[in-house]
Design a protein around this motif. Structure first.
Motif, short mmCIF file in Angstrom:
data_model
loop_
_atom_site.label_atom_id
_atom_site.label_comp_id
_atom_site.label_asym_id
_atom_site.label_seq_id
_atom_site.Cartn_x
_atom_site.Cartn_y
_atom_site.Cartn_z
N VAL A 78 30.55 4.67 64.48
CA VAL A 78 31.94 4.41 64.07
C VAL A 78 32.21 5.08 62.73
O VAL A 78 31.36 5.08 61.84
CB VAL A 78 32.18 2.88 63.94
CG1 VAL A 78 33.56 2.60 63.34
CG2 VAL A 78 32.05 2.20 65.30
N ILE A 106 35.35 5.99 59.62
CA ILE A 106 36.68 5.72 59.09
C ILE A 106 37.00 6.81 58.08
O ILE A 106 36.14 7.22 57.30
CB ILE A 106 36.80 4.31 58.46
CG1 ILE A 106 38.25 4.04 58.06
CG2 ILE A 106 35.87 4.13 57.27
CD1 ILE A 106 38.60 2.61 57.92
N ILE A 141 30.32 5.56 59.39
CA ILE A 141 29.78 4.35 58.76
C ILE A 141 28.68 3.74 59.62
O ILE A 141 27.56 3.57 59.17
CB ILE A 141 30.89 3.29 58.52
CG1 ILE A 141 32.10 3.89 57.81
CG2 ILE A 141 30.32 2.11 57.73
CD1 ILE A 141 31.87 4.39 56.41
N GLY A 157 28.37 -1.35 55.85
CA GLY A 157 29.07 -1.27 57.13
C GLY A 157 29.19 -2.59 57.87
O GLY A 157 29.55 -2.62 59.04
N SER A 207 31.38 -5.15 57.40
CA SER A 207 32.78 -5.41 57.77
C SER A 207 33.27 -4.39 58.79
O SER A 207 34.08 -4.71 59.67
CB SER A 207 33.69 -5.36 56.55
OG SER A 207 33.41 -6.46 55.71
N THR A 208 32.76 -3.17 58.69
CA THR A 208 33.12 -2.14 59.67
C THR A 208 32.72 -2.60 61.07
O THR A 208 33.50 -2.49 62.03
CB THR A 208 32.43 -0.81 59.32
OG1 THR A 208 32.83 -0.43 58.02
CG2 THR A 208 32.76 0.28 60.32
N SER A 265 35.09 -5.54 62.11
CA SER A 265 36.46 -5.07 62.38
C SER A 265 36.51 -4.22 63.64
O SER A 265 37.49 -4.27 64.39
CB SER A 265 36.99 -4.25 61.21
OG SER A 265 36.96 -5.03 60.04
N THR A 266 35.48 -3.43 63.86
CA THR A 266 35.44 -2.61 65.08
C THR A 266 35.39 -3.50 66.31
O THR A 266 36.09 -3.28 67.29
CB THR A 266 34.23 -1.66 65.05
OG1 THR A 266 34.29 -0.88 63.86
CG2 THR A 266 34.21 -0.75 66.26
N TYR A 274 39.47 2.00 62.56
CA TYR A 274 38.08 2.41 62.77
C TYR A 274 37.97 3.21 64.04
O TYR A 274 38.42 2.79 65.10
CB TYR A 274 37.16 1.19 62.81
CG TYR A 274 37.15 0.45 61.50
CD1 TYR A 274 36.24 0.80 60.49
CD2 TYR A 274 38.06 -0.56 61.23
CE1 TYR A 274 36.25 0.15 59.26
CE2 TYR A 274 38.08 -1.21 60.01
CZ TYR A 274 37.17 -0.85 59.03
OH TYR A 274 37.18 -1.49 57.82
N GLY A 317 24.36 1.71 57.71
CA GLY A 317 25.09 1.77 58.97
C GLY A 317 24.30 1.36 60.20
O GLY A 317 24.76 1.53 61.33
#
Ligand SMILES: Nc1ncnc2c1ncn2[C@@H]1O[C@H](COP(=O)(O)OP(=O)(O)O)[C@@H](O)[C@H]1O
Ligand SMILES: [Mg+2]
Lengths: 252, 435
Positions: A9, A11, A16, A39, A41-42, A45-46, A53, A222
């Protein structure tokens, strides 16, 4: 329940998540720890479907369905819940009205009629008690003027209202004093059952004294670089992340 | 016949001749002013001249009270006071005016006869017919409207609801209606003026209201323009507020899908003149533009006396290829020290083709004042949208809920509970929000 395979993923042109893998079975609690900017929160959120994202490659299946093909709201109706690291203020929309719309959206998805007003209020009362939320919050605008702790309690309250099967908690403990932490953890523990799974993202071991995980993963650069039982969290608490960073210096 | 010739021919035929001198003067002024073109600074974004028909007829034509009208009237909320005009003509048999001590509510025509001194003292005194094209035209041709007088220290708790309903499809009619409200010292009242046209009916009207707020008196006026389509509506609301008085005006405009060939143009001129110390004005507005609707709000708070406060809050939601205009003036005259004036204009653009021209205009001639203004144009907050969607609410419904929240703030400011409730329901209906 949730299977993440080789997920990449990015951004804003920056990658990330790198070949991220994770399996979560029904009823399990997984904790993800790791330094800031790694990463976490990434990932959350993904999974929740935030469009900023960009999924570069990989697969995510949720209860046998391709999660990545669903819109954010569809995912929520299917049972994914993200407790936000930074809950958003919604001026002009009361918590009651917000929850009414959310509960009925889910019911519609399940082919049910909108909830009867009396039943709805009863449900609200019941779930607010779970996180010791005062009833004055229901008529106030969502999160507007709430303290940090009140916002986090509100997230858990919403989770209780919507009864998801996959709960993603993104640093729900940060900014909480010890009493609020206990209330939030209690709320989560009451929602534990053999069908509901949790992915608890946290920076500190502290929360995991209250919400005892089945697995602890350490994320760095990541991806997951170490997995273990709850004792791994204690080791991180004692020794910090430096040894993780040293062992994985090639990742960043 | 040109529009100018047409209008001057009709003026010669005006039979109703109260306040004859004033009407003649207003007509002479109008002859000089004419219909403004977009070269005129105040009409730059609203090109009315090319939209008005040359063959305008300024005398109203009454029409039958048919079943559709009766049904419509029956559908109105049960207001205690209800004054009904059809195509600009007063219908006493459809109106309800309960006897109330210290309150007069009647047609302006009747008031010319029954309250001559009071009317002559106030009628036309707040408008500037030498500069305002449509106020001049209205003064020259006015046929009828509402007269409201509240005696000293009388509080009227129920809103006075005035309905201007248009049912006749006369593409030439340009209806001139007028209201005059005088609220004496210490008195208070709420007024709603509601303009609507039956669907598929093309209408053109020009309405003027003059409002006198006495010492320590208060007036809340709500202007409703609720299903604007196929309409050209020009509204002028002029108010004057004496010491310790409070004036509050909310203008709410909803356009509906265009069912015919007509334009949907609304122009509002709202002015509050604070002439007595310690007086206050709230000028609020909410407008929803759809399709090709054009909604223009020109507002002015004129701080003449010291120690006065004013608030302007305007919010717009524009979709389709609708256009909005906001011109908010705050004048602070040299004597108006310790003025506190605030202005905020916000517009949500829900489509790429919608647009707004927003212009704050502050002219301050006193040194010890607090004035501020803010303007924002944009889309809904992405983070808020995502938050709602993350709880299972569809994008469409999330958009409606957030738009409702945005708009509701203006309705919250309306003092009259029944009108506020009515608008709240209307807003929910419009946005298909069901909570
Ligand atoms: N909107 C964004 N634009 C650009 N970079 C971002 C954005 N959001 C996060 N990042 C970057 O992605 C990386 C991972 O962030 P995040 O997932 O929030 O980490 P964590 O939650 O582990 O602290 C960080 O380097 C952060 O700066
Ligand atoms: Mg984070």
């Amino acid at each position: 329940m949730l299977s993440i395979k080789n997920l990449n993923v990015g951004i804003a042109e920056k990658q990330i998540l790198k070949d991220f893998n994770l399996e979560i079975k029904p009823g399990e609690i997984h904790a993800i720890m790791g330094p800031n900017g790694t990463g976490k929160s990434t990932l959350a959120s993904t999974l929740a479907g935030k469009e900023d994202y960009e999924v570069l490659s990989g697969e995510v299946t949720f209860n046998g369905k391709n999660l990545l093909e669903m819109s954010a709201d569809e995912r929520a109706r299917e049972g994914v819940f993200l407790a936000f690291q930074y809950p958003v203020e919604i001026p002009g929309v009361s918590t009651t009205n917000f929850m009414k719309a959310a509960v009925n959206a889910k019911r519609k998805h399940q082919g049910l009629e909108p909830m009867d007003a009396k039943d709805f209020l009863k449900l609200m009362r019941e779930k607010m008690a779970l996180v010791e939320m005062n009833k004055e919050f229901t008529s106030r605008s969502v999160n507007e003027g709430f303290s940090g702790g009140e916002k986090k309690r509100n997230e858990i309250f919403q989770m209780a209202m919507l009864e998801p099967t996959l709960c993603l908690l993104d640093e729900t403990d940060s900014g909480l004093d010890i009493d609020a932490l206990r209330i939030v953890a209690n709320g989560v523990n009451k929602l534990r059952d053999d069908k509901r799974s949790f992915l608890v993202i946290t920076h500190y071991q502290r929360l995991l004294n209250y919400i005892v995980p089945d697995y602890v993963h350490v994320m760095y650069g990541g991806k997951i670089v170490k997995s273990g039982g709850k004792e791994l969290a204690l080791k991180l608490e004692e020794q910090g992340y430096d040894w993780i960073k040293e062992e994985n210096s090639e990742l960043v | 016949m040109s529009l100018a010739e047409n209008i001057s021919k009709q003026f010669a035929e005006v039979s109703n001749s109260n306040v004859v001198e004033l009407r003649k003067n207003a007509f002479t002024a109008f002859e000089k002013l004419g219909i403004p073109s977009s070269r005129h600074e105040e009409w730059k974004y609203t090109n009315i001249k090319t939209k008005l028909n040359e063959q305008l007829s300024l005398t109203p034509v009454d029409s039958q009270v048919n079943a559709a009208v009766k049904n419509y009237i029956a559908s109105l909320p049960p207001y205690s006071f209800r004054i009904i005009f059809l195509n600009g003509v007063f219908h006493p048999e459809l109106s309800i005016v309960p006897d109330t001590k210290g309150l007069t509510v009647c047609s302006l025509r009747e008031a010319f006869g029954s309250h001559t001194t009071l009317v002559e003292k106030h009628f036309g005194k707040l408008i500037n017919y030498n500069e305002e094209h449509f106020a001049a035209l209205n003064t020259a041709f006015v046929n009828d409207g509402v007269f409201i007088h509240v005696q000293k220290n009388v509080t009227v708790n129920e809103p006075i609801y005035v309905q201007y309903f248009f049912t006749a499809s006369d593409i030439n009619a340009f209806t001139q209606t007028r209201s005059l409200a005088i609220v004496e010292e210490g008195a208070s009242i709420q007024i709603a003026e509601d303009f609507r046209n039956a669907s598929n009916i093309n209408v053109q009207y020009n309405h003027v209201s003059e409002v006198f707020v006495g010492k320590n008196a208060s007036i809340d006026i709500v202007k409703l323009q609720l299903e604007v389509s196929n309409a050209i509506g020009i509204h002028t609301l002029e108010s004057q507020v004496e010491r310790d008085g409070k004036f509050s005006a909310a203008t709410v405009t909803f356009s509906s899908p265009n069912t015919g060939t007509g334009s949907a143009i609304i122009r509002n001129n709202v002015t509050a003149r604070l002439i007595g110390e310690n007086s206050h004005a709230d000028l609020n507005g909410l407008y929803f533009g759809k399709e090709n609707a054009h909604i223009d709000n020109h507002i002015l708070v004129d701080h003449v006396a010291p120690n006065c406060t004013s608030n302007q809050l305007y919010k717009g939601v524009l979709s389709g290829d609708s256009t909005g205009v906001f011109n908010g003036k705050i004048f602070v005259k040299p004597d108006a020290q310790k003025t506190n004036a605030f202005q905020s204009s916000k517009a949500l653009l829900l489509s790429n083709d919608a647009s707004i021209n927003s212009k704050p205009q502050l002219e301050i001639f006193a040194d010890d004042v607090k004035c501020s203004h803010g303007a924002a144009v944009g889309q809904l907050d992405e983070n808020a949208l995502f938050y709602l969607r993350a709880r299972g609410i569809t994008k469409e419904e999330a958009t409606q809920i957030l738009t409702y929240a945005f708009a509701h703030e203006v309705i919250d400011h309306i003092h009259s509970k029944p009108i506020r409730q009515f608008l709240c329901d209307k807003l929910k209906d419009e946005l298909k929000v069901n909570f």
